[in-house]
Design a protein around this motif. Structure first.
Motif: not given
Length: 125
Positions: A96-100
């Motif tokens: 999972w990626v959390y760009p913000n």
């Protein structure tokens, strides 16, 4: 992708229990930050940076329905003449990626691959 590899196009294929799907990857010139000067030395002073080409490339493949289970991913890189420079299959688990930031919700699971100048492909974590 590291500088020195003359790849001009890329394709990613992902296979799982539901089958295989592939996507072309648009390669773009990679950049890196270069520090500029600061107006002073206090924490409130302004500093700047600029981006410069690194000589490598970066790309993104849009694949729907990428889950959280380990998949087989094949990356194929070709040169201007269409010759295969790299074709490597490896197992990868989407993350999972959390760009913000972690407090702003996830953008979905992704797999990040890195290619060195010798054509070795690894999964970034």
């Amino acid at each position: 992708m590291a500088p020195g590899l003359a790849a001009r196009s890329a394709e990613v294929e992902v296979c799982d229990a539901g089958g295989c799907r592939s996507s072309d990857v648009v390669l773009m010139p990679a950049t890196e930050p270069v520090e500029e000067e600061c107006d002073g030395t206090s924490p409130d002073d302004v500093c700047s940076a600029r981006m410069r080409p690194s000589g490598g490339a970066t790309g993104f493949a849009q694949l729907s329905d990428l889950g959280e289970e380990t998949v087989e991913v094949t990356l194929t890189l070709t040169d201007d003449a269409g010759r295969k420079l790299v074709s490597r299959t490896l197992a990868a688990t989407p993350q999972w990626v959390y760009p913000n930031g972690p407090d702003c919700g996830a953008a979905g699971p992704q797999i990040q691959l890195a290619v060195d100048a010798d054509g070795r492909v690894t999964v970034r974590h």
